[in-house]
Design an enzyme around this catalytic site. Structure first.
Site, PDB file in Angstrom:
ATOM      1  N   GLY A 150       0.825  -1.197   0.000  1.00  0.00           N
ATOM      2  CA  GLY A 150       0.000   0.000   0.000  1.00  0.00           C
ATOM      3  C   GLY A 150       0.860   1.248   0.000  1.00  0.00           C
ATOM      4  CG  LEU A 151       0.511   6.202   0.368  1.00  0.00           C
ATOM      5  CD1 LEU A 151       0.951   6.425  -1.075  1.00  0.00           C
ATOM      6  CD2 LEU A 151      -0.558   7.227   0.750  1.00  0.00           C
ATOM      7  CB  ALA A 152       2.589   2.807   4.797  1.00  0.00           C
ATOM      8  CB  SER A 163      -3.263   2.681  -0.144  1.00  0.00           C
ATOM      9  OG  SER A 163      -2.675   2.662   1.127  1.00  0.00           O
ATOM     10  CD  GLN A 220     -15.254   5.877  -2.655  1.00  0.00           C
ATOM     11  OE1 GLN A 220     -16.008   6.820  -2.456  1.00  0.00           O
ATOM     12  NE2 GLN A 220     -15.697   4.638  -2.760  1.00  0.00           N
ATOM     13  N   GLY A 221     -11.329   9.060  -0.286  1.00  0.00           N
ATOM     14  CA  GLY A 221     -11.050  10.357   0.332  1.00  0.00           C
ATOM     15  C   GLY A 221      -9.679  10.868  -0.052  1.00  0.00           C
ATOM     16  N   GLY A 222      -9.368  12.057   0.388  1.00  0.00           N
ATOM     17  CA  GLY A 222      -8.111  12.672  -0.007  1.00  0.00           C
ATOM     18  C   GLY A 222      -7.057  12.602   1.080  1.00  0.00           C
ATOM     19  CD  GLU A 230     -12.640  14.137   3.351  1.00  0.00           C
ATOM     20  OE1 GLU A 230     -12.172  13.462   4.293  1.00  0.00           O
ATOM     21  OE2 GLU A 230     -12.456  13.855   2.157  1.00  0.00           O
ATOM     22  CG  HIS A 238     -16.825   5.282   6.002  1.00  0.00           C
ATOM     23  ND1 HIS A 238     -17.974   5.857   5.506  1.00  0.00           N
ATOM     24  CD2 HIS A 238     -15.802   6.064   5.590  1.00  0.00           C
ATOM     25  CE1 HIS A 238     -17.654   6.945   4.830  1.00  0.00           C
ATOM     26  NE2 HIS A 238     -16.339   7.092   4.860  1.00  0.00           N
ATOM     27  NE  ARG A 271     -14.455   9.097   8.181  1.00  0.00           N
ATOM     28  CZ  ARG A 271     -13.502   8.606   7.405  1.00  0.00           C
ATOM     29  NH1 ARG A 271     -12.722   7.642   7.852  1.00  0.00           N
ATOM     30  NH2 ARG A 271     -13.330   9.059   6.186  1.00  0.00           N
ATOM     31  CG  HIS A 297     -13.358   3.064   6.830  1.00  0.00           C
ATOM     32  ND1 HIS A 297     -13.336   2.736   5.487  1.00  0.00           N
ATOM     33  CD2 HIS A 297     -12.774   4.284   6.930  1.00  0.00           C
ATOM     34  CE1 HIS A 297     -12.757   3.712   4.805  1.00  0.00           C
ATOM     35  NE2 HIS A 297     -12.398   4.657   5.655  1.00  0.00           N
ATOM     36  CD  GLU A 320      -6.127   0.538   8.581  1.00  0.00           C
ATOM     37  OE1 GLU A 320      -7.186   0.225   9.150  1.00  0.00           O
ATOM     38  OE2 GLU A 320      -6.015   0.608   7.332  1.00  0.00           O
ATOM     39  NE  ARG A 333      -8.817   6.939   9.469  1.00  0.00           N
ATOM     40  CZ  ARG A 333      -9.372   7.337   8.321  1.00  0.00           C
ATOM     41  NH1 ARG A 333      -8.888   8.413   7.700  1.00  0.00           N
ATOM     42  NH2 ARG A 333     -10.376   6.688   7.795  1.00  0.00           N
TER      43      ARG A 333
END
Length: 556
Positions: A23-25, A52, A56-58, A123, A238, A284, A342, A366, A377
């Protein structure tokens, strides 16, 4: 570890650094380590993998006019319900703003206005418009796809796909490698440095927005090796997963509510203004429980996307495609929604550089618990955390001088269920997910948690009894993944339930009806005792206790 099958040989490979996760990390860390030689292992068939890709979020960062990292940090602390480490939040938001500016200057494909400035959205629980998107509501996919291209072009990174990490290799209390099963069979990767970037635990729950691979593998690896873990009870649900028969549940991004989408009850009444002053932009956990109460009572809840679609006609292509795939038209009517597991705020305890309690082991993303999320979060801080701490881990790993693992006798690989055990493994996995969702889901109580613990203990014993110690045959990659994910889900579930039972209060994402109020003595500012924040595998003492399958791969 289950009973050994010593007749099965395996390959030994020496590496300088191993990164587990795509993933991104994980990809950020691997790229930042270049030109140092890195072996990146992912259980997916290709890059990228993990949650990741589906984000959808930024990415939240204080880069807009008048916004400051200090303000972003204050919002992060506020959302975390008294458990955020303020110093770590300040580090995240300061480094995050610098990181986003560098990425924008580097030409990564963020959404921009006609003048080239980044488009900033707002958000839930953010005091300013500071969310940077890429590809509208496909930020995660856009970024990790770009990073995957760079990673494939980086000669210092060796990528192993379809590689299931089974256990950390331990010697003398330190991590000295990783036992994995790959297409060519068992492989022991000997290395003085291992980075876990395996993502979260969402797929351990029956209803989740996470992809199928999010089975808590890294958390389970670290737990079996004896690493310190923290805040495992805090699982964020979520609020607005599309309420359709799909696994995972399609996500309707937070940005929709930031752009004006509203929540309606079964008679079409907007109800969030009665729940919180911020209405749909409340934290959330507040929104999720408001929806969850109505869903549990058999009342439908709907998200009216039309105000958001009117405000940003081209801003949500992923959402529109998801709705269309399930025969729904958000331009004509509100969409049915329900909460789903989520994001995991807890994980492997790390310091500011991603170091864990075990020498030779780092964690980021994560799977790590840095203290920046606390009990809840803040929206769009997850991708930011992956970027910031993926880079910090890489810099720390590159700066540490560790001797290579000494020669050692090779341990036997574990016995794995094959053939006739497949159906039973699938049944154990499905029951584990159902038990965890029912007993340790959005709303909990002591009675339900204790029942979940008993059921998970029995399932763990059943899984251990399936060990096929005498076959001597090389298992298939599918058999390894099936067995390994069932094993990891069970351990993660038992740890989450134990942590939730131990926290006798309601705070953030952890809601107990038998302890409905927060305990002020457990606020970080009030000073929490270490044993309430951290645990290890040895704390799972109970009717079954740690099972043989929960032991790490120890090298003599």
């Amino acid at each position: 570890m289950t009973s050994p099958t010593s007749s099965i040989p395996y390959e030994v490979r020496d590496a300088d650094v191993i990164v587990v996760g795509s993933g991104l990390a994980g990809m950020t860390a691997a790229l930042a380590l270049a030109p140092r030689a890195v072996t990146l292992l992912t259980k997916t068939a290709d890059l990228p993998g993990g949650s990741s890709l589906h984000a959808q979020g930024g990415i939240a960062a204080a880069i807009g006019p008048g916004d400051r990292p200090e303000d972003h940090a204050a919002d992060t602390v506020s959302a975390g319900a008294g458990l955020v480490d303020a110093a770590m939040a300040a580090l995240l938001t300061r480094d995050g703003a610098e990181c986003l500016r560098a990425m924008l200057a580097d030409g990564l494909p963020f959404d921009r206005d006609a003048d080239g400035a980044p488009l900033l959205g707002r958000e839930a629980a953010h005091g300013a418009a500071r969310i940077v998107h890429a590809g509208g509501d496909a930020t995660g996919r856009t970024l990790v796809t770009a990073l995957a291209r760079r990673l494939r072009a980086t000669p210092s990174v060796r990528v192993g796909t379809d590689a299931f990490a089974v256990d950390l290799a331990m010697r003398g209390g330190r991590v000295c490698g990783l036992l994995a099963f790959q297409s060519e069979g068992w492989v022991l990767h000997r290395a003085p440095r291992v980075i876990l970037a395996t993502g979260g635990i969402g797929a351990a729950f029956a209803r989740t927005t996470n992809p199928a691979e999010a089975t808590g593998d890294g958390l389970a690896l670290a737990a079996r090796a004896g690493a310190r873990l923290a805040d495992l009870e805090f699982v964020q649900f979520h609020p607005t997963a599309l309420a359709v028969a799909a696994d995972p549940a399609p996500l309707l991004t937070e940005a929709l509510r930031g752009a004006g989408a509203i929540l309606l009850d079964r008679v079409g009444r907007r109800f969030m203004p009665d729940e919180h002053p911020l209405a749909e932009l409340a934290p959330r956990d507040v929104v999720a429980r408001a929806i969850g109460r109505r869903v549990a009572a058999g009342e439908g809840v709907f998200l009216d996307l039309r105000p958001a679609l009117a405000a940003r006609p081209d801003g949500f292509p992923t959402v529109l495609a998801l709705c269309a795939a399930h025969g729904l038209d958000p331009f004509r009517e509100p969409m049915p929604v329900a909460p789903a597991a989520h994001y995991h705020m807890g994980g492997i305890v790390t310091d500011a550089d991603g170091r864990t309690s075990l020498e030779g082991l780092w964690a980021c993303g994560e799977v790590a618990c840095t203290g920046v999320h606390g009990a809840n979060r803040l929206a769009s801080n997850s991708l930011l955390e992956a970027l910031v701490f993926g880079d910090r881990v890489a810099r720390d790993v590159a700066a540490r001088t560790l001797p290579p693992p000494p020669p050692f006798a090779l341990p036997a690989p574990p016995a794995v269920v094959t053939g006739l055990g497949d159906a039973l493994l699938d049944a154990i996995a499905a029951e584990t997910r159902a038990v965890l969702y029912e007993g340790a889901g959005l709303v909990r109580d002591g009675l339900g948690l204790r029942a979940a613990r008993r059921k998970l203990d029995r399932l763990a014993a059943a899984l251990d009894s399936l060990s096929d110690a005498g076959s001597g045959h090389l298992p298939t990659p599918e058999a390894i993944r099936r067995w390994g994910e069932a094993r990891n889900r069970l351990l993660v579930g038992r740890l989450v339930v134990h942590a939730a039972l131990s926290r006798e209060e309601s705070r953030g994402a952890h809601c107990r009806t038998d302890h409905p109020l927060p305990d002020p003595a457990l606020d970080r500012d009030a000073g929490r005792s270490a044993d309430r924040r951290t645990l290890t595998l040895t704390d799972l003492a109970g009717p079954a206790g740690p099972l043989p399958g929960d032991a790490a791969c120890c090298i003599p």
